[in-house]
Structures are given as C-alpha cells and as structure tokens.
Design a protein around this motif. Structure first.
Motif, PDB file in Angstrom:
ATOM      1  N   GLU A 184       0.832  -1.211   0.000  1.00 49.00           N
ATOM      2  CA  GLU A 184       0.000   0.000   0.000  1.00 49.00           C
ATOM      3  C   GLU A 184       0.863   1.255   0.000  1.00 49.00           C
ATOM      4  O   GLU A 184       0.608   2.187  -0.759  1.00 49.00           O
ATOM      5  CB  GLU A 184      -0.957   0.010   1.199  1.00 49.00           C
ATOM      6  CG  GLU A 184      -2.083  -0.988   1.086  1.00 49.00           C
ATOM      7  CD  GLU A 184      -2.979  -0.744  -0.124  1.00 49.00           C
ATOM      8  OE1 GLU A 184      -3.241   0.422  -0.470  1.00 49.00           O
ATOM      9  OE2 GLU A 184      -3.426  -1.736  -0.722  1.00 49.00           O
ATOM     10  N   ARG A 185       1.877   1.268   0.833  1.00 50.08           N
ATOM     11  CA  ARG A 185       2.781   2.426   0.863  1.00 50.08           C
ATOM     12  C   ARG A 185       3.531   2.561  -0.456  1.00 50.08           C
ATOM     13  O   ARG A 185       3.710   3.663  -0.976  1.00 50.08           O
ATOM     14  CB  ARG A 185       3.780   2.281   1.996  1.00 50.08           C
ATOM     15  CG  ARG A 185       3.226   2.626   3.332  1.00 50.08           C
ATOM     16  CD  ARG A 185       4.371   2.719   4.323  1.00 50.08           C
ATOM     17  NE  ARG A 185       3.867   2.963   5.643  1.00 50.08           N
ATOM     18  CZ  ARG A 185       4.292   2.352   6.726  1.00 50.08           C
ATOM     19  NH1 ARG A 185       5.276   1.462   6.644  1.00 50.08           N
ATOM     20  NH2 ARG A 185       3.786   2.643   7.894  1.00 50.08           N
ATOM     21  N   GLY A 186       3.999   1.445  -0.979  1.00 50.78           N
ATOM     22  CA  GLY A 186       4.757   1.456  -2.224  1.00 50.78           C
ATOM     23  C   GLY A 186       3.951   1.995  -3.387  1.00 50.78           C
ATOM     24  O   GLY A 186       4.463   2.764  -4.204  1.00 50.78           O
ATOM     25  N   VAL A 187       2.691   1.611  -3.459  1.00 47.51           N
ATOM     26  CA  VAL A 187       1.820   2.103  -4.533  1.00 47.51           C
ATOM     27  C   VAL A 187       1.572   3.602  -4.353  1.00 47.51           C
ATOM     28  O   VAL A 187       1.685   4.364  -5.310  1.00 47.51           O
ATOM     29  CB  VAL A 187       0.485   1.317  -4.561  1.00 47.51           C
ATOM     30  CG1 VAL A 187      -0.524   1.977  -5.473  1.00 47.51           C
ATOM     31  CG2 VAL A 187       0.742  -0.119  -5.009  1.00 47.51           C
ATOM     32  N   SER A 246       9.633  -3.800  -2.863  1.00 47.23           N
ATOM     33  CA  SER A 246      10.612  -4.877  -2.663  1.00 47.23           C
ATOM     34  C   SER A 246      10.494  -5.471  -1.262  1.00 47.23           C
ATOM     35  O   SER A 246      10.641  -6.683  -1.087  1.00 47.23           O
ATOM     36  CB  SER A 246      12.037  -4.368  -2.879  1.00 47.23           C
ATOM     37  OG  SER A 246      12.232  -4.046  -4.229  1.00 47.23           O
ATOM     38  N   GLN A 247      10.220  -4.618  -0.264  1.00 46.17           N
ATOM     39  CA  GLN A 247       9.996  -5.132   1.089  1.00 46.17           C
ATOM     40  C   GLN A 247       8.764  -6.034   1.099  1.00 46.17           C
ATOM     41  O   GLN A 247       8.765  -7.085   1.748  1.00 46.17           O
ATOM     42  CB  GLN A 247       9.796  -3.985   2.083  1.00 46.17           C
ATOM     43  CG  GLN A 247      11.072  -3.344   2.536  1.00 46.17           C
ATOM     44  CD  GLN A 247      10.795  -2.327   3.625  1.00 46.17           C
ATOM     45  OE1 GLN A 247      10.410  -1.206   3.342  1.00 46.17           O
ATOM     46  NE2 GLN A 247      10.961  -2.735   4.859  1.00 46.17           N
ATOM     47  N   ALA A 248       7.726  -5.617   0.388  1.00 47.87           N
ATOM     48  CA  ALA A 248       6.524  -6.446   0.300  1.00 47.87           C
ATOM     49  C   ALA A 248       6.860  -7.792  -0.337  1.00 47.87           C
ATOM     50  O   ALA A 248       6.458  -8.848   0.167  1.00 47.87           O
ATOM     51  CB  ALA A 248       5.441  -5.728  -0.506  1.00 47.87           C
ATOM     52  N   ASN A 304      -0.833 -11.601  -4.103  1.00 50.50           N
ATOM     53  CA  ASN A 304      -0.196 -10.332  -3.762  1.00 50.50           C
ATOM     54  C   ASN A 304       1.191 -10.195  -4.383  1.00 50.50           C
ATOM     55  O   ASN A 304       1.600  -9.090  -4.756  1.00 50.50           O
ATOM     56  CB  ASN A 304      -0.143 -10.153  -2.255  1.00 50.50           C
ATOM     57  CG  ASN A 304      -1.519  -9.946  -1.649  1.00 50.50           C
ATOM     58  OD1 ASN A 304      -2.508  -9.787  -2.358  1.00 50.50           O
ATOM     59  ND2 ASN A 304      -1.593  -9.958  -0.335  1.00 50.50           N
ATOM     60  N   LEU A 305       1.902 -11.303  -4.516  1.00 52.88           N
ATOM     61  CA  LEU A 305       3.215 -11.267  -5.169  1.00 52.88           C
ATOM     62  C   LEU A 305       3.057 -10.841  -6.633  1.00 52.88           C
ATOM     63  O   LEU A 305       3.825 -10.022  -7.145  1.00 52.88           O
ATOM     64  CB  LEU A 305       3.897 -12.632  -5.071  1.00 52.88           C
ATOM     65  CG  LEU A 305       5.324 -12.714  -5.604  1.00 52.88           C
ATOM     66  CD1 LEU A 305       6.251 -11.752  -4.865  1.00 52.88           C
ATOM     67  CD2 LEU A 305       5.834 -14.145  -5.484  1.00 52.88           C
TER      68      LEU A 305
END
Length: 167
Positions: A62-65, A74-76, A96-97
C-alpha cells in the motif's frame, strides 16, 4: 468497539494472535503505521507465521503504490516470498506477489505468479481477476508500457525532435 476491545486484549495479553488481529484491523482502516508496528512484532515473535508476513507485505505494498516506491514494493516482495517459503500453497501470497511484480513493471515475474496462483485457485471470484490480469500481461494493449516499448518511443521522439513526447 472492536478496536477498543482488541486494544484492551493487546494491552492485557499481547499475544501474537491478538497483535495480528490488531494489525489487520489497522490495515483495514488504512492506519499503516499502526498496522506495521503490530505486524512487525508478530513476525519477530513468530517468524514462520505466513499470514502475518502476507499482512505486513500488504502494508508495504500500500505504501509502495501510494509513494511509487520500488524499495517499499521490494519489502513487500520479501515478506511474500517468506510466506511462500513457509506455506507454498498460500494463495493470498501468490496473488499479492503478482500484484507487486505488476507494480514493479516486472511482467514476466507477474505472469509466473498469476499462473501459479491459478494452479492453486481456479474457481474463486479472485481467480477471475487473476485470469484477467494474466491476459493483459500476455496480450497487452497499447496503453501497457514495457521497457522495450518505452525505449522505442523515446528513440522515435528523439529522432523526430518531438520534445513533447518526453513529458
């Protein structure tokens, strides 16, 4: 009411299960900092808790998007891969991947992830979305930007001295 009850439970008995429930609730309410705090604690206490890794990955996704941040995505991915290592048939992790790889503009990896997801789940409502996303990756429309297509468009714009194409 549910938040208050869970908060009391976490304060009185901060078990990984209670923290996970609280983290998930914060995630649903889009309180990402609070969700991350709870879910990181669960992952520290239970490193093989695949669902906690999936939920923590959702925070980073969510943060990455929102921030258009590849490091957060990448953390996700790292947490999703851990979840898959622990539980290879966990469909949420594969779904999710694939979403992460799509956001990172890695269509080959996303295609492989969608195919694996569909091997595990071919009939749920989520399978329909997975099929549609896979189809778009296999036969992208003209709005889908691949690195090769972007490179060709930039070279054509440069050759034609069309500055507006660079914006």
């Amino acid at each position: 009411a549910a938040t208050a009850e869970l908060a009391r439970e976490v304060a009185d008995r901060p078990t990984p299960r209670a923290r996970h429930a609280m983290g998930w609730l914060h995630l649903l309410k889009e309180e990402l900092d609070r969700a991350e705090e709870q879910l990181k604690q669960v992952v520290r206490e239970e490193p093989r808790n695949a669902l906690a890794h999936v939920d923590l990955a959702s925070v980073y996704y969510e943060r990455g998007v929102r921030e258009k941040s590849v490091p957060l995505l990448s953390q996700a991915v790292d947490h999703l891969k851990t979840a898959i290592d622990v539980s290879p048939k966990l469909t949420e992790a594969w779904f999710n991947l694939a979403l992460c790889h799509e956001q990172m503009m890695l269509p080959t990896q996303a295609q492989a992830d969608w195919k694996r997801y569909l091997e595990l789940d071919s009939s749920s409502p989520w399978a329909g979305e997975a099929r549609a996303r896979l189809q778009r990756l296999v036969t992208p429309d003209k709005s889908f930007v691949t690195p090769a297509r972007l490179s060709m468009e930039l070279m054509a714009a440069a050759a034609g001295n069309k500055e507006e194409k660079f914006r």
